[in-house]
Design a protein around this motif. Structure first.
Motif, PDB file in Angstrom:
ATOM      1  N   ILE A   5     -27.743   0.421 106.991  1.00  0.00           N
ATOM      2  CA  ILE A   5     -28.905   0.266 106.129  1.00  0.00           C
ATOM      3  C   ILE A   5     -29.970  -0.466 106.935  1.00  0.00           C
ATOM      4  CG2 ILE A   5     -28.018  -1.839 105.064  1.00  0.00           C
ATOM      5  CD1 ILE A   5     -29.411  -0.994 102.478  1.00  0.00           C
ATOM      6  N   LYS A   6     -31.218   0.020 106.820  1.00  0.00           N
ATOM      7  CA  LYS A   6     -32.342  -0.587 107.523  1.00  0.00           C
ATOM      8  C   LYS A   6     -33.424  -0.945 106.514  1.00  0.00           C
ATOM      9  CE  LYS A   6     -31.734   2.070 111.759  1.00  0.00           C
ATOM     10  NZ  LYS A   6     -32.407   2.978 112.715  1.00  0.00           N
ATOM     11  N   GLU A  25     -24.749  -2.769 109.718  1.00  0.00           N
ATOM     12  CA  GLU A  25     -23.712  -1.761 109.533  1.00  0.00           C
ATOM     13  C   GLU A  25     -22.742  -2.288 108.496  1.00  0.00           C
ATOM     14  OE1 GLU A  25     -21.955  -0.362 113.153  1.00  0.00           O
ATOM     15  OE2 GLU A  25     -23.907  -0.223 114.131  1.00  0.00           O
ATOM     16  N   LEU A  26     -22.378  -1.416 107.566  1.00  0.00           N
ATOM     17  CA  LEU A  26     -21.524  -1.809 106.451  1.00  0.00           C
ATOM     18  C   LEU A  26     -20.336  -0.881 106.308  1.00  0.00           C
ATOM     19  CD1 LEU A  26     -24.319  -2.155 103.746  1.00  0.00           C
ATOM     20  CD2 LEU A  26     -23.232  -4.018 104.968  1.00  0.00           C
ATOM     21  N   THR A  27     -19.260  -1.431 105.807  1.00  0.00           N
ATOM     22  CA  THR A  27     -18.138  -0.626 105.353  1.00  0.00           C
ATOM     23  C   THR A  27     -18.183  -0.693 103.831  1.00  0.00           C
ATOM     24  OG1 THR A  27     -16.842  -1.149 107.312  1.00  0.00           O
ATOM     25  CG2 THR A  27     -15.648  -0.331 105.387  1.00  0.00           C
ATOM     26  N   VAL A  28     -18.339   0.460 103.200  1.00  0.00           N
ATOM     27  CA  VAL A  28     -18.495   0.531 101.745  1.00  0.00           C
ATOM     28  C   VAL A  28     -17.545   1.584 101.178  1.00  0.00           C
ATOM     29  CG1 VAL A  28     -20.912  -0.217 101.814  1.00  0.00           C
ATOM     30  CG2 VAL A  28     -20.377   2.216 101.896  1.00  0.00           C
ATOM     31  N   SER A  29     -17.408   1.572  99.861  1.00  0.00           N
ATOM     32  CA  SER A  29     -16.571   2.580  99.205  1.00  0.00           C
ATOM     33  C   SER A  29     -17.260   3.939  99.271  1.00  0.00           C
ATOM     34  CB  SER A  29     -16.323   2.198  97.747  1.00  0.00           C
ATOM     35  OG  SER A  29     -17.497   2.408  96.989  1.00  0.00           O
ATOM     36  N   ASP A  30     -16.492   4.984  99.080  1.00  0.00           N
ATOM     37  CA  ASP A  30     -17.076   6.325  99.150  1.00  0.00           C
ATOM     38  C   ASP A  30     -17.864   6.689  97.899  1.00  0.00           C
ATOM     39  OD1 ASP A  30     -14.912   6.594  97.464  1.00  0.00           O
ATOM     40  OD2 ASP A  30     -14.031   8.293  98.515  1.00  0.00           O
ATOM     41  N   THR A  31     -18.013   5.742  96.988  1.00  0.00           N
ATOM     42  CA  THR A  31     -18.836   5.967  95.793  1.00  0.00           C
ATOM     43  C   THR A  31     -20.140   5.169  95.843  1.00  0.00           C
ATOM     44  OG1 THR A  31     -17.712   4.214  94.568  1.00  0.00           O
ATOM     45  CG2 THR A  31     -16.823   6.460  94.351  1.00  0.00           C
ATOM     46  N   GLN A  32     -20.384   4.445  96.943  1.00  0.00           N
ATOM     47  CA  GLN A  32     -21.563   3.590  97.072  1.00  0.00           C
ATOM     48  C   GLN A  32     -22.843   4.415  97.048  1.00  0.00           C
ATOM     49  OE1 GLN A  32     -21.343  -0.208  98.036  1.00  0.00           O
ATOM     50  NE2 GLN A  32     -23.019   0.290  96.699  1.00  0.00           N
ATOM     51  N   THR A  33     -23.819   3.960  96.249  1.00  0.00           N
ATOM     52  CA  THR A  33     -25.107   4.656  96.144  1.00  0.00           C
ATOM     53  C   THR A  33     -26.222   3.778  96.711  1.00  0.00           C
ATOM     54  OG1 THR A  33     -25.733   3.754  93.991  1.00  0.00           O
ATOM     55  CG2 THR A  33     -24.318   5.729  93.990  1.00  0.00           C
ATOM     56  N   PRO A  34     -27.364   4.374  97.049  1.00  0.00           N
ATOM     57  CA  PRO A  34     -28.505   3.565  97.484  1.00  0.00           C
ATOM     58  C   PRO A  34     -28.918   2.522  96.447  1.00  0.00           C
ATOM     59  CG  PRO A  34     -28.864   5.834  98.114  1.00  0.00           C
ATOM     60  CD  PRO A  34     -27.627   5.813  97.238  1.00  0.00           C
ATOM     61  N   GLN A  36     -27.051   0.992  94.301  1.00  0.00           N
ATOM     62  CA  GLN A  36     -26.072  -0.095  94.323  1.00  0.00           C
ATOM     63  C   GLN A  36     -26.294  -1.018  95.513  1.00  0.00           C
ATOM     64  OE1 GLN A  36     -22.551   2.328  94.209  1.00  0.00           O
ATOM     65  NE2 GLN A  36     -22.251   1.985  92.011  1.00  0.00           N
ATOM     66  N   LEU A  37     -26.728  -0.448  96.639  1.00  0.00           N
ATOM     67  CA  LEU A  37     -27.027  -1.284  97.803  1.00  0.00           C
ATOM     68  C   LEU A  37     -28.229  -2.179  97.535  1.00  0.00           C
ATOM     69  CD1 LEU A  37     -26.351   1.189 100.714  1.00  0.00           C
ATOM     70  CD2 LEU A  37     -25.114  -0.923 100.208  1.00  0.00           C
ATOM     71  N   LEU A  38     -29.226  -1.660  96.830  1.00  0.00           N
ATOM     72  CA  LEU A  38     -30.368  -2.498  96.455  1.00  0.00           C
ATOM     73  C   LEU A  38     -29.890  -3.674  95.614  1.00  0.00           C
ATOM     74  CD1 LEU A  38     -33.141   0.095  95.523  1.00  0.00           C
ATOM     75  CD2 LEU A  38     -32.928  -1.248  97.631  1.00  0.00           C
ATOM     76  N   GLU A  39     -29.018  -3.403  94.656  1.00  0.00           N
ATOM     77  CA  GLU A  39     -28.471  -4.468  93.809  1.00  0.00           C
ATOM     78  C   GLU A  39     -27.656  -5.462  94.639  1.00  0.00           C
ATOM     79  OE1 GLU A  39     -26.283  -2.504  90.708  1.00  0.00           O
ATOM     80  OE2 GLU A  39     -28.079  -1.514  89.943  1.00  0.00           O
ATOM     81  N   ARG A  40     -26.864  -4.954  95.550  1.00  0.00           N
ATOM     82  CA  ARG A  40     -26.018  -5.808  96.392  1.00  0.00           C
ATOM     83  C   ARG A  40     -26.851  -6.828  97.169  1.00  0.00           C
ATOM     84  NH1 ARG A  40     -21.601  -3.486 100.743  1.00  0.00           N
ATOM     85  NH2 ARG A  40     -21.151  -5.446 101.785  1.00  0.00           N
ATOM     86  N   TYR A  41     -28.016  -6.383  97.662  1.00  0.00           N
ATOM     87  CA  TYR A  41     -28.878  -7.263  98.449  1.00  0.00           C
ATOM     88  C   TYR A  41     -30.019  -7.862  97.630  1.00  0.00           C
ATOM     89  CZ  TYR A  41     -26.090  -6.015 102.383  1.00  0.00           C
ATOM     90  OH  TYR A  41     -25.022  -5.865 103.220  1.00  0.00           O
ATOM     91  N   LYS A  42     -29.959  -7.668  96.319  1.00  0.00           N
ATOM     92  CA  LYS A  42     -30.921  -8.254  95.380  1.00  0.00           C
ATOM     93  C   LYS A  42     -32.368  -7.842  95.664  1.00  0.00           C
ATOM     94  CE  LYS A  42     -27.888 -12.181  94.420  1.00  0.00           C
ATOM     95  NZ  LYS A  42     -26.809 -11.343  94.102  1.00  0.00           N
ATOM     96  N   VAL A  43     -32.528  -6.582  96.065  1.00  0.00           N
ATOM     97  CA  VAL A  43     -33.860  -6.024  96.292  1.00  0.00           C
ATOM     98  C   VAL A  43     -34.320  -5.378  94.986  1.00  0.00           C
ATOM     99  CG1 VAL A  43     -35.226  -4.339  97.583  1.00  0.00           C
ATOM    100  CG2 VAL A  43     -33.330  -5.540  98.710  1.00  0.00           C
ATOM    101  N   PRO A  44     -35.421  -5.855  94.404  1.00  0.00           N
ATOM    102  CA  PRO A  44     -35.923  -5.212  93.183  1.00  0.00           C
ATOM    103  C   PRO A  44     -36.278  -3.749  93.459  1.00  0.00           C
ATOM    104  CG  PRO A  44     -36.994  -7.327  93.551  1.00  0.00           C
ATOM    105  CD  PRO A  44     -36.221  -7.005  94.802  1.00  0.00           C
ATOM    106  N   ASP A  71     -23.989   7.779 107.171  1.00  0.00           N
ATOM    107  CA  ASP A  71     -25.383   7.827 106.720  1.00  0.00           C
ATOM    108  C   ASP A  71     -26.153   6.606 107.209  1.00  0.00           C
ATOM    109  OD1 ASP A  71     -25.268  10.256 105.397  1.00  0.00           O
ATOM    110  OD2 ASP A  71     -25.166   9.381 103.384  1.00  0.00           O
ATOM    111  N   VAL A  72     -27.440   6.834 107.474  1.00  0.00           N
ATOM    112  CA  VAL A  72     -28.371   5.761 107.801  1.00  0.00           C
ATOM    113  C   VAL A  72     -29.421   5.759 106.704  1.00  0.00           C
ATOM    114  CG1 VAL A  72     -30.052   4.861 109.442  1.00  0.00           C
ATOM    115  CG2 VAL A  72     -27.969   5.997 110.272  1.00  0.00           C
ATOM    116  N   LEU A  73     -29.446   4.686 105.924  1.00  0.00           N
ATOM    117  CA  LEU A  73     -30.374   4.535 104.811  1.00  0.00           C
ATOM    118  C   LEU A  73     -31.498   3.606 105.249  1.00  0.00           C
ATOM    119  CD1 LEU A  73     -30.891   5.179 101.782  1.00  0.00           C
ATOM    120  CD2 LEU A  73     -29.682   3.044 101.289  1.00  0.00           C
ATOM    121  N   SER A  74     -32.732   4.101 105.226  1.00  0.00           N
ATOM    122  CA  SER A  74     -33.901   3.329 105.613  1.00  0.00           C
ATOM    123  C   SER A  74     -34.770   3.107 104.375  1.00  0.00           C
ATOM    124  CB  SER A  74     -34.709   4.087 106.665  1.00  0.00           C
ATOM    125  OG  SER A  74     -33.901   4.355 107.801  1.00  0.00           O
ATOM    126  N   ILE A  75     -35.223   1.845 104.203  1.00  0.00           N
ATOM    127  CA  ILE A  75     -35.956   1.484 102.984  1.00  0.00           C
ATOM    128  C   ILE A  75     -37.229   0.740 103.352  1.00  0.00           C
ATOM    129  CG2 ILE A  75     -35.817   0.306 100.768  1.00  0.00           C
ATOM    130  CD1 ILE A  75     -32.730   0.458 101.073  1.00  0.00           C
TER     131      ILE A  75
END
Length: 82
Positions: A5-6, A25-34, A36-44, A71-75
């Protein structure tokens, strides 16, 4: 599974200290969504204006779909100007 994630510009403040520059770089479950990643890092969500997955624009309706191995997720934040 492993993903990257960037965060760009002002969103970089949400990355943990272990980030390498603007990426982590993260190890996440195969159900992880973008979203959910925003929530994980507390990004509104309203601050995460533009997302790309592997260089392809990710519309809002696709942000609740699971990511895939490698996947590479850029935000990017909302850009303000005057």
């Amino acid at each position: 599974m492993n993903i990257t994630i960037k965060f760009f510009s002002s969103l970089m403040e949400y990355l943990p200290d272990t980030a390498d520059g603007n990426a982590i770089e993260l190890t996440v479950s195969d159900t992880q969504t973008p979203n959910q990643l925003l929530e994980r890092y507390k990004v509104p969500r309203e601050e995460a204006q533009m997302m790309m997955c592997n260089g392809v624009f990710l519309p809002v309706e696709a942000r609740s779909q699971p990511l895939r191995e490698g996947d590479v997720l850029s935000i990017w934040p909302t850009i303000q100007g005057g």
